[in-house]
Each structure stands twice: as C-alpha cells, then as structure tokens.
Write a protein that holds these residues in place. Structure first.
Motif, PDB file in Angstrom:
ATOM      1  N   VAL A  24      -7.247 -11.726   9.566  1.00  0.00           N
ATOM      2  CA  VAL A  24      -7.253 -12.646   8.426  1.00  0.00           C
ATOM      3  C   VAL A  24      -7.016 -11.880   7.129  1.00  0.00           C
ATOM      4  O   VAL A  24      -6.192 -12.256   6.297  1.00  0.00           O
ATOM      5  CB  VAL A  24      -8.596 -13.427   8.360  1.00  0.00           C
ATOM      6  N   VAL A  25      -7.710 -10.758   6.969  1.00  0.00           N
ATOM      7  CA  VAL A  25      -7.592  -9.983   5.729  1.00  0.00           C
ATOM      8  C   VAL A  25      -6.183  -9.398   5.604  1.00  0.00           C
ATOM      9  O   VAL A  25      -5.579  -9.421   4.529  1.00  0.00           O
ATOM     10  CB  VAL A  25      -8.650  -8.851   5.684  1.00  0.00           C
ATOM     11  N   TRP A  26      -5.665  -8.922   6.737  1.00  0.00           N
ATOM     12  CA  TRP A  26      -4.321  -8.322   6.695  1.00  0.00           C
ATOM     13  C   TRP A  26      -3.274  -9.340   6.268  1.00  0.00           C
ATOM     14  O   TRP A  26      -2.374  -9.049   5.472  1.00  0.00           O
ATOM     15  CB  TRP A  26      -3.975  -7.727   8.056  1.00  0.00           C
ATOM     16  N   GLU A  27      -3.401 -10.539   6.793  1.00  0.00           N
ATOM     17  CA  GLU A  27      -2.459 -11.612   6.455  1.00  0.00           C
ATOM     18  C   GLU A  27      -2.472 -11.881   4.940  1.00  0.00           C
ATOM     19  O   GLU A  27      -1.426 -11.933   4.292  1.00  0.00           O
ATOM     20  CB  GLU A  27      -2.871 -12.882   7.234  1.00  0.00           C
ATOM     21  N   VAL A  28      -3.671 -12.017   4.383  1.00  0.00           N
ATOM     22  CA  VAL A  28      -3.814 -12.320   2.955  1.00  0.00           C
ATOM     23  C   VAL A  28      -3.343 -11.126   2.116  1.00  0.00           C
ATOM     24  O   VAL A  28      -2.599 -11.277   1.147  1.00  0.00           O
ATOM     25  CB  VAL A  28      -5.306 -12.634   2.635  1.00  0.00           C
ATOM     26  N   LEU A  29      -3.775  -9.936   2.527  1.00  0.00           N
ATOM     27  CA  LEU A  29      -3.441  -8.727   1.771  1.00  0.00           C
ATOM     28  C   LEU A  29      -1.948  -8.436   1.775  1.00  0.00           C
ATOM     29  O   LEU A  29      -1.356  -8.137   0.726  1.00  0.00           O
ATOM     30  CB  LEU A  29      -4.211  -7.535   2.365  1.00  0.00           C
ATOM     31  N   SER A  30      -1.322  -8.540   2.934  1.00  0.00           N
ATOM     32  CA  SER A  30       0.100  -8.192   2.986  1.00  0.00           C
ATOM     33  C   SER A  30       0.927  -9.177   2.155  1.00  0.00           C
ATOM     34  O   SER A  30       1.891  -8.780   1.492  1.00  0.00           O
ATOM     35  CB  SER A  30       0.603  -8.096   4.436  1.00  0.00           C
ATOM     36  N   LEU A  45       4.557   0.125  -4.126  1.00  0.00           N
ATOM     37  CA  LEU A  45       3.444  -0.066  -5.068  1.00  0.00           C
ATOM     38  C   LEU A  45       2.504   1.132  -5.010  1.00  0.00           C
ATOM     39  O   LEU A  45       2.459   1.858  -4.011  1.00  0.00           O
ATOM     40  CB  LEU A  45       2.653  -1.320  -4.679  1.00  0.00           C
ATOM     41  N   ASP A  46       1.704   1.290  -6.076  1.00  0.00           N
ATOM     42  CA  ASP A  46       0.603   2.254  -6.059  1.00  0.00           C
ATOM     43  C   ASP A  46      -0.662   1.494  -5.685  1.00  0.00           C
ATOM     44  O   ASP A  46      -1.082   0.587  -6.411  1.00  0.00           O
ATOM     45  CB  ASP A  46       0.442   2.896  -7.445  1.00  0.00           C
ATOM     46  N   VAL A  47      -1.232   1.866  -4.544  1.00  0.00           N
ATOM     47  CA  VAL A  47      -2.396   1.142  -4.005  1.00  0.00           C
ATOM     48  C   VAL A  47      -3.567   2.110  -3.905  1.00  0.00           C
ATOM     49  O   VAL A  47      -3.412   3.246  -3.440  1.00  0.00           O
ATOM     50  CB  VAL A  47      -2.068   0.562  -2.606  1.00  0.00           C
ATOM     51  N   ALA A  58      -5.438   1.422   4.902  1.00  0.00           N
ATOM     52  CA  ALA A  58      -4.573   2.315   4.119  1.00  0.00           C
ATOM     53  C   ALA A  58      -3.305   2.696   4.889  1.00  0.00           C
ATOM     54  O   ALA A  58      -2.201   2.690   4.329  1.00  0.00           O
ATOM     55  CB  ALA A  58      -5.350   3.578   3.736  1.00  0.00           C
ATOM     56  N   VAL A  59      -3.459   3.014   6.168  1.00  0.00           N
ATOM     57  CA  VAL A  59      -2.292   3.456   6.941  1.00  0.00           C
ATOM     58  C   VAL A  59      -1.281   2.310   7.124  1.00  0.00           C
ATOM     59  O   VAL A  59      -0.083   2.496   6.865  1.00  0.00           O
ATOM     60  CB  VAL A  59      -2.736   4.108   8.272  1.00  0.00           C
ATOM     61  N   PRO A  60      -1.718   1.129   7.539  1.00  0.00           N
ATOM     62  CA  PRO A  60      -0.741   0.024   7.625  1.00  0.00           C
ATOM     63  C   PRO A  60      -0.106  -0.333   6.278  1.00  0.00           C
ATOM     64  O   PRO A  60       1.065  -0.697   6.238  1.00  0.00           O
ATOM     65  CB  PRO A  60      -1.579  -1.151   8.156  1.00  0.00           C
ATOM     66  N   VAL A  61      -0.874  -0.208   5.179  1.00  0.00           N
ATOM     67  CA  VAL A  61      -0.282  -0.481   3.857  1.00  0.00           C
ATOM     68  C   VAL A  61       0.800   0.552   3.567  1.00  0.00           C
ATOM     69  O   VAL A  61       1.884   0.217   3.075  1.00  0.00           O
ATOM     70  CB  VAL A  61      -1.377  -0.499   2.747  1.00  0.00           C
ATOM     71  N   ALA A  62       0.538   1.807   3.909  1.00  0.00           N
ATOM     72  CA  ALA A  62       1.560   2.854   3.713  1.00  0.00           C
ATOM     73  C   ALA A  62       2.781   2.578   4.589  1.00  0.00           C
ATOM     74  O   ALA A  62       3.916   2.862   4.188  1.00  0.00           O
ATOM     75  CB  ALA A  62       0.959   4.226   4.034  1.00  0.00           C
ATOM     76  N   ARG A  63       2.550   2.015   5.757  1.00  0.00           N
ATOM     77  CA  ARG A  63       3.689   1.701   6.645  1.00  0.00           C
ATOM     78  C   ARG A  63       4.575   0.609   6.059  1.00  0.00           C
ATOM     79  O   ARG A  63       5.732   0.459   6.452  1.00  0.00           O
ATOM     80  CB  ARG A  63       3.185   1.291   8.031  1.00  0.00           C
ATOM     81  N   LEU A  64       4.022  -0.156   5.115  1.00  0.00           N
ATOM     82  CA  LEU A  64       4.858  -1.153   4.419  1.00  0.00           C
ATOM     83  C   LEU A  64       5.733  -0.480   3.359  1.00  0.00           C
ATOM     84  O   LEU A  64       6.558  -1.135   2.726  1.00  0.00           O
ATOM     85  CB  LEU A  64       3.974  -2.207   3.742  1.00  0.00           C
ATOM     86  N   GLY A  65       5.484   0.816   3.115  1.00  0.00           N
ATOM     87  CA  GLY A  65       6.309   1.547   2.153  1.00  0.00           C
ATOM     88  C   GLY A  65       5.584   1.876   0.855  1.00  0.00           C
ATOM     89  O   GLY A  65       6.170   2.479  -0.047  1.00  0.00           O
ATOM     90  N   VAL A  90       3.304   8.524   8.068  1.00  0.00           N
ATOM     91  CA  VAL A  90       3.234   8.147   6.649  1.00  0.00           C
ATOM     92  C   VAL A  90       2.401   9.140   5.831  1.00  0.00           C
ATOM     93  O   VAL A  90       1.885   8.795   4.761  1.00  0.00           O
ATOM     94  CB  VAL A  90       2.680   6.704   6.462  1.00  0.00           C
ATOM     95  N   ALA A  91       2.273  10.363   6.343  1.00  0.00           N
ATOM     96  CA  ALA A  91       1.425  11.363   5.661  1.00  0.00           C
ATOM     97  C   ALA A  91       1.862  11.575   4.208  1.00  0.00           C
ATOM     98  O   ALA A  91       1.029  11.823   3.331  1.00  0.00           O
ATOM     99  CB  ALA A  91       1.475  12.676   6.435  1.00  0.00           C
ATOM    100  N   ASP A  92       3.161  11.453   3.959  1.00  0.00           N
ATOM    101  CA  ASP A  92       3.653  11.679   2.591  1.00  0.00           C
ATOM    102  C   ASP A  92       3.287  10.532   1.640  1.00  0.00           C
ATOM    103  O   ASP A  92       3.431  10.667   0.426  1.00  0.00           O
ATOM    104  CB  ASP A  92       5.187  11.872   2.616  1.00  0.00           C
ATOM    105  N   ARG A  93       2.833   9.413   2.183  1.00  0.00           N
ATOM    106  CA  ARG A  93       2.484   8.274   1.316  1.00  0.00           C
ATOM    107  C   ARG A  93       0.983   7.996   1.280  1.00  0.00           C
ATOM    108  O   ARG A  93       0.553   7.026   0.653  1.00  0.00           O
ATOM    109  CB  ARG A  93       3.238   7.018   1.780  1.00  0.00           C
ATOM    110  N   VAL A  94       0.173   8.807   1.975  1.00  0.00           N
ATOM    111  CA  VAL A  94      -1.277   8.587   1.987  1.00  0.00           C
ATOM    112  C   VAL A  94      -1.963   9.837   1.440  1.00  0.00           C
ATOM    113  O   VAL A  94      -1.791  10.930   1.962  1.00  0.00           O
ATOM    114  CB  VAL A  94      -1.785   8.291   3.418  1.00  0.00           C
ATOM    115  N   ASN A  95      -2.752   9.624   0.386  1.00  0.00           N
ATOM    116  CA  ASN A  95      -3.443  10.744  -0.260  1.00  0.00           C
ATOM    117  C   ASN A  95      -4.952  10.496  -0.191  1.00  0.00           C
ATOM    118  O   ASN A  95      -5.463   9.575  -0.825  1.00  0.00           O
ATOM    119  CB  ASN A  95      -2.968  10.828  -1.722  1.00  0.00           C
TER     120      ASN A  95
END
Ligand SMILES: C[S@@+](CC[C@H](N)C(=O)[O-])C[C@H]1O[C@@H](n2cnc3c(N)ncnc32)[C@H](O)[C@@H]1O
Length: 261
Positions: A24-30, A45-47, A58-65, A90-95
C-alpha cells in the motif's frame, strides 16, 4: 495495482510477507514521486529516507532512478543497506549516513530534498513533533512527505483477538498506546495525532491510508496455502486502505503530504 512491493526482484525470498507489509505504501509513494518528478521536470529526484534502515524503501526508490540519502543511527543497518544497494545495482544512487532524526542537520542539508520518507521511526524517537519538524525542514518547498507510523487501533484489535483483553484495554487507555511493560513499541498514533503533527510542521495532508488492516490478523496458513489468496488479500488491503472507517483499526498509518510553499 502496479509493482506491489519494493521487495520484488529477487532481493528477498520472503516476498509474500514483505509485499503485505509494503504494497500500500509503495503504491502511494511511487505515485507521489512520479508526480513530484513531473512537477519539477526531472527524472532523478533527491530523496531523504530518515531511519531508512536496511533500505526496504530506499533501494526500490533508487531503482526508479532517484538519488537517495539514508540517515540511520544503526551501523549494522547501514552496512546491510550498502550491500543491498550494491546487489540491486544502485550503489551509486544510495548514500547511507550515520545520524539521528533529532540531529538531522548535522548530517544533511536543510531544504535539500524533493521527498522525505519517515517510515517506522516516529514510534521510537524521543520527541515525535521535533522528528516531524526536522523531516519537513529537510524538504524543498512543495516537496513530498511520506510518514508511516504504528496505529493505535490495530494494536488494540490484535491484542483483543489474541485473547489478551486486559492488554487491549491498557493500550486503548495508555497515553502512548502501549499494551504493557513487554510491549516492544514505545508509542503508537491515531490519525488525528499524526495529521496534527504534520499540519503543525507546515505540511498539507494529501492522503491518509490504513496499512495492514487485515494482514496481521489473518492466520499465515490461509495466505500461504490457498492459491491466489495473497493477491486477493493485497487487493483487499489496497481497497480498505483508502476507507477512513478502516484507519482506526490499521496496524500502521500512512500520511502523505506536501510542504507548504
Ligand atoms: C522499524 S525500522 C524501519 C526501517 C525502514 N524505514 C523501513 O520502513 O523498513 C526503524 C528504523 O529507525 C531507525 N531509528 C531509530 N531511532 C532513530 C532516530 N532517532 N533517528 C533516525 N532513525 C532512527 C532504526 O535504526 C531503524 O533502522
């Protein structure tokens, strides 16, 4: 429903339970991230994920780019996050940054994020109002806040259905919504409490969803053994999440809001 779980894609073998927890949260968040990206005309985006732990979101959000900063006090969680991000490519997009929501601006920039996630954290912090204020201060004007916290009614219902009637009544009357000394959750929230915190911090509430209305109450064997039961339960959860009458019995409450410009 689109991809129901940030945990899909072979990241975890326990997909059924995870998807019930996150769908449910993923649907709303994405959808909110998609809308923000369109509004600011960017694909990345910067998240900020405060208390992002091992990267369930965090990892699935990074997978969205998107570029995701995770602030968490636990070195173990950050280590697991790093490994998970690498496995997902997605290591380059997750800090990952060690820090606390109360000292958030010791480690991240004020007003530097298009979206801030605060999932499963407010229950554990010393001062939830300050936690929400900091999460909101990290946002750019009109940025999106995604807040997920333990719901009081869901805990009362779960204790009662398990036959722990005194504990259920204790949770109902306790100022922090705890069912007793052995309760592992320090604090629970009602919709009113959560939306008031968000409003006072300068965010317009866009939507409230009840999360895990049924999942924690249904015997696992019914979900795991009946063909199609998981998908049917996911669809039921999605439908109930939208209904205000079910918010008061949800295990978790999700609030999506937008920072006032
Ligand atoms: C229940 S986990 C949720 C993890 C992740 N947000 C999710 O939804 O899967 C709670 C996380 O909050 C972190 N946490 C606890 N106290 C915190 C604080 N004061 N500030 C920031 N994070 C905190 C914990 O280390 C843990 O990773």
């Amino acid at each position: 429903m689109s991809d129901p779980s940030p945990a899909v894609g072979g990241e975890t073998p326990s997909r059924p339970r995870n998807s019930l927890r996150t769908a449910v949260v993923w649907e709303v968040l994405s959808r909110a991230l998609e809308a923000r990206a369109a509004a600011v005309a960017t694909a990345a985006l910067d998240v900020l994920d405060t208390g992002g732990g091992t990267g369930n979101f965090a990892v699935p959000v990074a997978r969205l780019g998107h570029r995701v900063t995770v602030v968490d006090p636990s070195p173990n969680a950050l280590f697991a996050l790093e490994r998970r991000a690498a496995e997902a490519g997605v290591a380059d997009r997750v800090n990952g940054v060690q820090g606390d929501i109360h000292g958030l601006f010791d480690v991240v920039e004020r007003g530097g994020y298009d979206a801030v996630l605060c999932h499963g954290v407010l229950e554990y912090v010393d001062d939830p109002a300050e936690g929400v204020r900091n999460a909101v201060e990290a946002l750019r004007p009109s940025g999106a806040l995604s807040l997920l916290a333990a719901g009081l009614g869901g805990a009362v219902l779960a204790r009662a259905l398990a036959g722990h009637f005194t504990e259920a009544r204790q949770a109902l009357t306790d100022v922090a919504g705890r069912w007793g000394e052995g309760d592992p959750v320090p604090r629970r929230f009602t919709v009113e409490l959560l939306t008031e915190l968000v409003d006072k911090a300068g965010v317009d509430v866009g939507a409230v969803h009840g999360v895990r209305v049924f999942s924690d109450l249904v015997p696992g064997v019914l979900v795991d053994t009946q063909p199609g039961a998981l998908d049917a339960l996911l669809r039921l959860e999605a439908a109930a999440a939208e209904q205000p009458s079910f918010h008061s019995v949800a295990s978790q409450l999700h609030v999506l809001g937008q920072k006032r410009a």
